[in-house]
Design an enzyme around this catalytic site. Structure first.
Site, PDB file in Angstrom:
ATOM      1  N   SER A 181      55.246  28.282  22.448  1.00  0.00           N
ATOM      2  CA  SER A 181      55.448  27.379  23.580  1.00  0.00           C
ATOM      3  C   SER A 181      54.835  26.039  23.224  1.00  0.00           C
ATOM      4  O   SER A 181      53.695  25.966  22.772  1.00  0.00           O
ATOM      5  CB  SER A 181      54.760  27.971  24.809  1.00  0.00           C
TER       6      SER A 181
ATOM      7  N   GLU B 281      47.726  23.753  21.718  1.00  0.00           N
ATOM      8  CA  GLU B 281      49.106  23.369  21.436  1.00  0.00           C
ATOM      9  C   GLU B 281      49.453  23.885  20.028  1.00  0.00           C
ATOM     10  O   GLU B 281      48.998  23.336  19.025  1.00  0.00           O
ATOM     11  CB  GLU B 281      49.234  21.843  21.527  1.00  0.00           C
TER      12      GLU B 281
ATOM     13  N   CYS C 267      46.462  21.363  33.750  1.00  0.00           N
ATOM     14  CA  CYS C 267      46.087  22.513  32.911  1.00  0.00           C
ATOM     15  C   CYS C 267      44.572  22.596  32.711  1.00  0.00           C
ATOM     16  O   CYS C 267      43.944  21.619  32.309  1.00  0.00           O
ATOM     17  CB  CYS C 267      46.800  22.392  31.568  1.00  0.00           C
TER      18      CYS C 267
ATOM     19  N   SER D 249      57.698  23.219  27.305  1.00  0.00           N
ATOM     20  CA  SER D 249      57.147  22.977  28.643  1.00  0.00           C
ATOM     21  C   SER D 249      57.729  21.655  29.122  1.00  0.00           C
ATOM     22  O   SER D 249      57.292  20.593  28.693  1.00  0.00           O
ATOM     23  CB  SER D 249      55.621  22.899  28.572  1.00  0.00           C
TER      24      SER D 249
ATOM     25  N   GLU E  21      40.502  32.381  24.302  1.00  0.00           N
ATOM     26  CA  GLU E  21      40.904  33.553  25.075  1.00  0.00           C
ATOM     27  C   GLU E  21      42.242  34.125  24.624  1.00  0.00           C
ATOM     28  O   GLU E  21      43.098  33.404  24.120  1.00  0.00           O
ATOM     29  CB  GLU E  21      40.988  33.169  26.557  1.00  0.00           C
TER      30      GLU E  21
ATOM     31  N   HIS F 177      58.936  20.698  32.698  1.00  0.00           N
ATOM     32  CA  HIS F 177      58.256  20.391  33.958  1.00  0.00           C
ATOM     33  C   HIS F 177      58.809  19.226  34.776  1.00  0.00           C
ATOM     34  O   HIS F 177      58.386  19.037  35.907  1.00  0.00           O
ATOM     35  CB  HIS F 177      56.748  20.210  33.746  1.00  0.00           C
TER      36      HIS F 177
HETATM   37  N1  SAH Z   1      50.346  24.081  24.758  1.00  0.00           N
HETATM   38  C1  SAH Z   1      51.500  24.869  24.940  1.00  0.00           C
HETATM   39  C2  SAH Z   1      51.209  26.342  25.146  1.00  0.00           C
HETATM   40  C3  SAH Z   1      50.031  26.702  26.009  1.00  0.00           C
HETATM   41  S1  SAH Z   1      50.210  26.362  27.717  1.00  0.00           S
HETATM   42  C4  SAH Z   1      52.359  24.318  26.070  1.00  0.00           C
HETATM   43  O1  SAH Z   1      51.868  23.446  26.802  1.00  0.00           O
HETATM   44  O2  SAH Z   1      53.507  24.723  26.197  1.00  0.00           O
HETATM   45  C5  SAH Z   1      51.322  27.657  28.242  1.00  0.00           C
HETATM   46  C6  SAH Z   1      52.114  27.309  29.502  1.00  0.00           C
HETATM   47  O3  SAH Z   1      51.261  27.270  30.667  1.00  0.00           O
HETATM   48  C7  SAH Z   1      52.789  25.936  29.455  1.00  0.00           C
HETATM   49  O4  SAH Z   1      54.118  26.029  29.882  1.00  0.00           O
HETATM   50  C8  SAH Z   1      51.971  25.131  30.417  1.00  0.00           C
HETATM   51  O5  SAH Z   1      52.679  24.026  30.912  1.00  0.00           O
HETATM   52  C9  SAH Z   1      51.645  26.169  31.466  1.00  0.00           C
HETATM   53  N2  SAH Z   1      50.550  25.804  32.379  1.00  0.00           N
HETATM   54  C10 SAH Z   1      49.492  25.006  32.142  1.00  0.00           C
HETATM   55  N3  SAH Z   1      48.733  24.888  33.249  1.00  0.00           N
HETATM   56  C11 SAH Z   1      49.332  25.628  34.218  1.00  0.00           C
HETATM   57  C12 SAH Z   1      49.011  25.926  35.572  1.00  0.00           C
HETATM   58  N4  SAH Z   1      47.934  25.441  36.149  1.00  0.00           N
HETATM   59  N5  SAH Z   1      49.851  26.735  36.253  1.00  0.00           N
HETATM   60  C13 SAH Z   1      50.950  27.271  35.653  1.00  0.00           C
HETATM   61  N6  SAH Z   1      51.292  27.042  34.381  1.00  0.00           N
HETATM   62  C14 SAH Z   1      50.490  26.227  33.656  1.00  0.00           C
HETATM   63 FE1  SF4 Z   2      47.474  22.802  28.472  1.00  0.00          FE
HETATM   64 FE2  SF4 Z   2      49.585  23.217  26.827  1.00  0.00          FE
HETATM   65 FE3  SF4 Z   2      49.131  20.783  27.903  1.00  0.00          FE
HETATM   66 FE4  SF4 Z   2      47.489  21.736  26.045  1.00  0.00          FE
HETATM   67  S1  SF4 Z   2      49.621  21.217  25.784  1.00  0.00           S
HETATM   68  S2  SF4 Z   2      46.887  20.683  27.919  1.00  0.00           S
HETATM   69  S3  SF4 Z   2      47.463  23.936  26.555  1.00  0.00           S
HETATM   70  S4  SF4 Z   2      49.634  22.692  29.002  1.00  0.00           S
END
Ligand code: SAH
Ligand code: SF4
Length: 349
Positions: free
Chosen positions: A181, A152, A111, A204, A84, A206
């Site tokens: 990211s 990722e 996620c 990320s 997507e 968290h």
């Molecule tokens: N894999 C990378 C980029 C894709 S995810 C990463 O993890 O950074 C992009 C962002 O969306 C990340 O900061 C991730 O932690 C966040 N994300 C994932 N699931 C989420 C959710 N359910 N609500 C809000 N943010 C979320």
């Molecule tokens: Fe989701 Fe990013 Fe974690 Fe992969 S690395 S599972 S896309 S939050």
């Protein structure tokens, strides 16, 4: 392909090299997806190209537009693997969010993409292809790109860098307007730092605590908080770019004021910004919830009182599940194989 590569292709087909430039102009400046629209190329040459090449390898399986003008495309590359990308128009700029992988192997527990498992890496043409498809929907130029869709990006660094280089050199996007990211892969962050490109990097994070981050993100067992945050600080020193720490807020998991105070302490020392993202609900099976507004505000107040720059993610596209973490390819399992040349909608209707 870069202009140079396009020039080689046209010469191989017996045409003068400057046709490579014309092609690049149609593909990258005009975001045209069909050779037939390239009117300054001879018809016979356009036909020859169409026999052997496609402009954009992506086909659109689904196109949704939200009430707040966010377009989300579900695309594939002629196989059954879908991913997507999202077009994000703002008042002052247009941005887009693209995928780097089909699915994701990192298994973060909050996620939707992570829950769906992993299929494969995308190649540079599929990443640039997402940008070009979205550009064909937008009357305004897309000047910003974020690698925050599925996957990722640092697990696919070569192809991601190749794609960003093409967007820089051919489309003219500034590296400063590109954001990667990452979940926090230390060796790859170091490798990216060596490129010395002014790409904006977001971690990320968290949670400032290992025991909490361990539960949310399995990657933390390998590269814990101190180490990954230290590597982000090194990234700033190598590139001069301010770094972003993304902070997902999950009710009663990581949204208390004590963690806010620890977070403020942790990120000290380099220019940075903390981007708060209230949890977008997906059914994780862990009972995660979005915090009440008051808790988000209190968390933010603690950070700001300690001099930290804080932004809050503006939420867009909720009604079409285009928000962060929701890009799961919401279709019924895998869908039937489609022809590579299936029609790509060029209008937003
Ligand atoms: N894999 C990378 C980029 C894709 S995810 C990463 O993890 O950074 C992009 C962002 O969306 C990340 O900061 C991730 O932690 C966040 N994300 C994932 N699931 C989420 C959710 N359910 N609500 C809000 N943010 C979320
Ligand atoms: Fe989701 Fe990013 Fe974690 Fe992969 S690395 S599972 S896309 S939050």
């Amino acid at each position: 392909m870069t202009t140079t590569e396009l020039q080689a292709v046209v010469q191989e087909l017996g045409e003068p090299g400057y046709r490579g430039k014309q092609l690049a102009n149609w593909i990258y400046a005009k975001a045209v997806s069909d050779f037939d629209q390239m009117l300054d190329l001879p018809k016979a040459f356009r036909e020859k190209l169409a026999e052997q090449y496609v402009v954009n390898p992506l086909c659109v399986a689904d196109h949704k537009r939200s009430t707040d003008n966010v377009d989300k495309l579900l695309v594939h590359n002629g196989d059954e693997q879908v991913y997507e990308c999202v077009l994000l128009p703002y008042e002052d700029r247009v941005s887009c969010c693209v995928s780097s992988q089909v699915g994701c192997p990192m298994g973060c527990t909050f996620c939707a993409t992570g829950m769906g498992g992993f299929d494969r890496n995308l190649d540079a043409s599929e990443i640039v292809g997402q940008y070009l498809l979205l550009q064909s929907l937008s009357p305004k130029r897309i000047g910003h790109i974020v690698m925050m869709g599925m996957g990722e990006p640092l697990l696919n660094l070569d192809q991601v860098l190749k794609a960003l280089r093409i967007l820089h050199e051919e489309v003219g996007l500034s590296y400063r307007h590109m954001t990667i990211s990452t979940v926090g892969l230390v060796p790859q962050i170091k490798q990216l730092a060596k490129e010395k490109l002014p790409i904006h990097l977001a971690l990320s994070l968290h949670s400032p605590r290992d025991e909490v981050r361990d539960r949310l993100m399995p990657v933390n067992h390998k590269w814990p908080v101190e180490e990954v945050v230290g590597t982000m600080k090194d990234y700033h020193r190598a590139t001069g770019r301010k770094v972003t720490f993304e902070y997902l807020l999950i009710d009663r998991v990581n949204d208390d004021e004590q963690q806010a105070a620890e977070l403020a302490q942790l990120v000290k020392g380099v220019p940075n910004v903390i981007n708060l993202i209230p949890f977008n609900w997906v059914d994780t099976g862990h009972g995660f919830k979005r915090p009440e507004r008051e808790r988000v505000k209190a968390f933010r107040r603690v950070l700001e009182s300690k001099g930290v720059n804080v932004t809050e993610r503006v939420e867009r596209g909720h009604d079409i599940a285009a928000a962060c973490g929701q890009l799961a390819g919401m279709h019924q399992g895998r869908f039937a194989r489609r022809d590579r040349t299936s029609e790509i909608p060029l209008s937003s209707s």
